[in-house]
Design a protein around this motif. Structure first.
Motif, PDB file in Angstrom:
ATOM      1  N   GLU A  48      42.166  34.420  40.052  1.00 58.64           N
ATOM      2  CA  GLU A  48      43.041  35.452  39.494  1.00 58.64           C
ATOM      3  C   GLU A  48      42.282  36.353  38.521  1.00 58.64           C
ATOM      4  N   ALA A  51      39.657  38.629  40.167  1.00 59.20           N
ATOM      5  CA  ALA A  51      40.327  39.697  40.913  1.00 59.20           C
ATOM      6  C   ALA A  51      40.873  40.756  39.967  1.00 59.20           C
ATOM      7  N   ALA A  52      41.465  40.333  38.847  1.00 58.58           N
ATOM      8  CA  ALA A  52      42.027  41.272  37.880  1.00 58.58           C
ATOM      9  C   ALA A  52      40.950  42.184  37.289  1.00 58.58           C
ATOM     10  N   GLN A  53      39.704  41.703  37.265  1.00 54.41           N
ATOM     11  CA  GLN A  53      38.583  42.485  36.731  1.00 54.41           C
ATOM     12  C   GLN A  53      37.881  43.305  37.815  1.00 54.41           C
ATOM     13  N   GLY A  54      38.471  43.344  39.008  1.00 54.38           N
ATOM     14  CA  GLY A  54      37.899  44.151  40.087  1.00 54.38           C
ATOM     15  C   GLY A  54      36.808  43.476  40.869  1.00 54.38           C
ATOM     16  N   PHE A 100      48.549  38.625  43.516  1.00 56.99           N
ATOM     17  CA  PHE A 100      47.225  39.203  43.669  1.00 56.99           C
ATOM     18  C   PHE A 100      46.967  39.559  45.138  1.00 56.99           C
ATOM     19  N   THR A 219      38.136  45.907  47.494  1.00 60.29           N
ATOM     20  CA  THR A 219      39.008  46.031  46.338  1.00 60.29           C
ATOM     21  C   THR A 219      40.297  46.699  46.787  1.00 60.29           C
ATOM     22  N   ARG A 224      41.869  46.198  41.844  1.00 56.39           N
ATOM     23  CA  ARG A 224      41.673  44.750  41.751  1.00 56.39           C
ATOM     24  C   ARG A 224      40.892  44.246  42.965  1.00 56.39           C
TER      25      ARG A 224
END
Length: 514
Positions: A48, A51-54, A100, A219, A224
């Motif tokens: 998670e 993914a949130a940080q790209g 996500f 992405t 994300r």
């Protein structure tokens, strides 16, 4: 925590917040601990956060419950109060539920998009590992790959390799003079191993269209990273196939991606669950290759995280390269367990506040002993850590929810239809057919010449040629060479039920040569 993957921490008897610096995330890592201590949840929250940080993520879903990453958690979940309480305790002020972007993959094509490679890309070293071949058999397989390269024979799926092995067997005498001994017994053993692989469903690994690495490095529209999840619950029934496939994928990343040095964040994070399967009974040559890839792939911007029950499952030379560590509880019921626990504790930078060995033994479910790289890449002091709660659903999706996401995927339809272009099987079959046709034509001409000779002889005419005996032409025709072998063996088998099940497949040139 800017530029950091938040893992957890805080609370009484715990240290400050613990996080993994993105710029050191490509220095690899380890998530270890006994069954039931929380490794899967740690894997989920790390996926998670990346993914949130790209950062795109690739992971294998061994238990079948990581599909919940694609669905938001909810207040109706039975652990909602426990999650919010823990978030408050560790200072996770912006904790919230959320889904996500996920892409589902499945080697068998049932729970995700089919994922394949070709036999040529797999290469003889990894294929030998997959088939559990002896050194002598691996040598014959190397010769077969060399012949395919020299003669321009594409090896895409198992029927290509099976046809090539028949040809190698028919020409064993000539090949032995050039490359070394090619025994028919070794060829037979390889063919039997291929049959076992096929019965395990391994033939579905090989074929086209083969995986494009860009499809696991996507992405989403909001920036994300997409999380690629490989359905592995069924695949674990063939553990050597599972480990070999992931190793192929890792080697392809190493071979294909450009050098990027030390990026601000990884281009991809790769989680290798049940990592012990990669090293169980692995020959030294293979372990050396894994070490080489682990050492060099970080310059391609790829972080590799091994997930296993005990750090001792990972060879020491590779373990030493894993700078970011989350160690869940280890149980010490036997003398061997106690030695393993002590060895694991010794790999951490000591914290004067507590005994690392005791902490590893005592931490509960959802807790861990952690150490992450700090400034200039030096190991951080070991800390006891409360792992943060997940934002996505804890547990698997419903089958209907999973199917809807697969149908709506940005790569939907790209890999579903199997392609079967001309390759070694078709080329060798055509050669066999041409050889058979030429032999028939030669026999027809010989019979015509014999007929003319017979008529002239009976007519009392002078005939200067030699009479051609039928036994010579029949013997020559019946030998058939490769034509007979392929027609009587390969075509018969591959046109049957077994042959119809064979599809195309995948690995990189790093593992092709030895």
């Amino acid at each position: 925590m800017d530029g950091t993957i938040f893992i957890g921490g805080g609370g009484e008897n715990y240290g400050e917040k613990q996080g993994l610096l993105l710029k050191y995330a490509n220095r690899h890592g380890l998530v270890a601990g006994a069954t039931g201590t929380g490794k899967t949840v740690t894997l989920q929250i790390m996926a998670e956060s990346f993914a949130a940080q790209g950062v795109p993520v690739f992971l294998s879903d061994v238990k079948g419950d990581l599909s919940g990453l694609a669905k938001s958690g909810s207040e109706g979940f039975k652990l909602h109060e426990a999650f919010t309480s823990r978030a408050e305790k560790i200072g996770f002020a912006d904790y919230s539920y959320g889904a996500f972007p996920v892409t589902f993959w499945d080697l068998y094509g049932d729970q995700g998009h089919p994922i394949r490679t070709t036999v040529s890309e797999m290469g003889p070293l990894l294929l030998s590992r997959l088939l559990e071949l002896t050194d002598a058999q691996e040598g014959v397989l190397n010769i077969a790959f060399r012949v395919a390269d020299e003669q321009g024979l594409p090896l895409l799926d198992l029927k290509d390799l099976q046809a090539l092995l028949v040809w190698v067997g028919e020409n064993a005498k000539d090949l032995s003079l050039r490359y070394g001994n090619v025994s028919t017994s070794s060829i037979g053993a390889i063919q039997r191993s291929l049959l076992v692989l096929e019965n395990q469903g391994g033939h579905k690994l090989f074929g086209e269209p083969a995986l494009e690495l860009s499809d696991i490095m996507r992405t989403d529209t909001d920036g994300r990273g997409r999380i690629s999840i490989l359905a592995s619950d069924k695949l674990m029934g063939a553990p050597r196939l599972y480990a070999t496939f992931l190793l192929w994928l890792l080697s392809e990343l190493f071979e294909e991606l450009p050098e990027v040095g030390d990026p601000d964040k990884p281009k991809l994070v790769f989680f290798f669950d049940e990592a012990h399967l990669l090293f169980d009974d692995a020959p030294k040559a293979l372990v050396d290759k894994v070490e080489q890839v682990a050492r060099l792939i970080r310059s391609k911007g790829v972080g590799v995280y091994f997930v296993t029950q005990n750090p001792a499952d990972v060879p020491e030379d590779i373990l030493g390269q894993l700078g970011n560590r989350v160690q869940h509880a280890l149980r010490a019921f036997t003398a061997k367990d106690r030695r393993a626990l002590k060895q694991a504790a010794e790999t951490y930078r000591d914290n004067p506040r507590f005994s690392t060995e005791d902490a590893i033994r005592e931490v509960g479910v959802g807790e861990a002993v952690t150490s992450f790289l700090e400034a200039k890449g030096s190991p951080g002091v070991v800390e006891r850590t409360l792992i943060r709660p997940p934002s996505s659903q804890l547990g698997p999706l419903e089958a209907s929810e999973r199917k809807a996401l697969i149908d709506a995927s940005p790569i939907a339809g790209k890999y579903e239809t199997l392609q079967d272009r001309e390759s070694a099987y078709e080329v060798l079959t055509k050669r066999a057919a041409d050889a058979a046709k030429e032999a028939e034509e030669a026999e027809r001409r010989e019979e015509e010449a014999e007929s003319v000779a017979e008529r002239e002889y009976r007519a009392g005419r002078r005939y200067s040629g030699n009479k051609v005996g039928r036994s010579t032409s029949r013997s020559k025709s019946s030998s058939g060479g490769f034509g007979k072998a392929v027609t009587d063996v390969v075509l018969k088998e591959l046109k049957g039920t077994t042959g119809k099940r064979i599809v195309r497949g995948i690995l990189g040139s790093l593992f092709k040569g030895r």
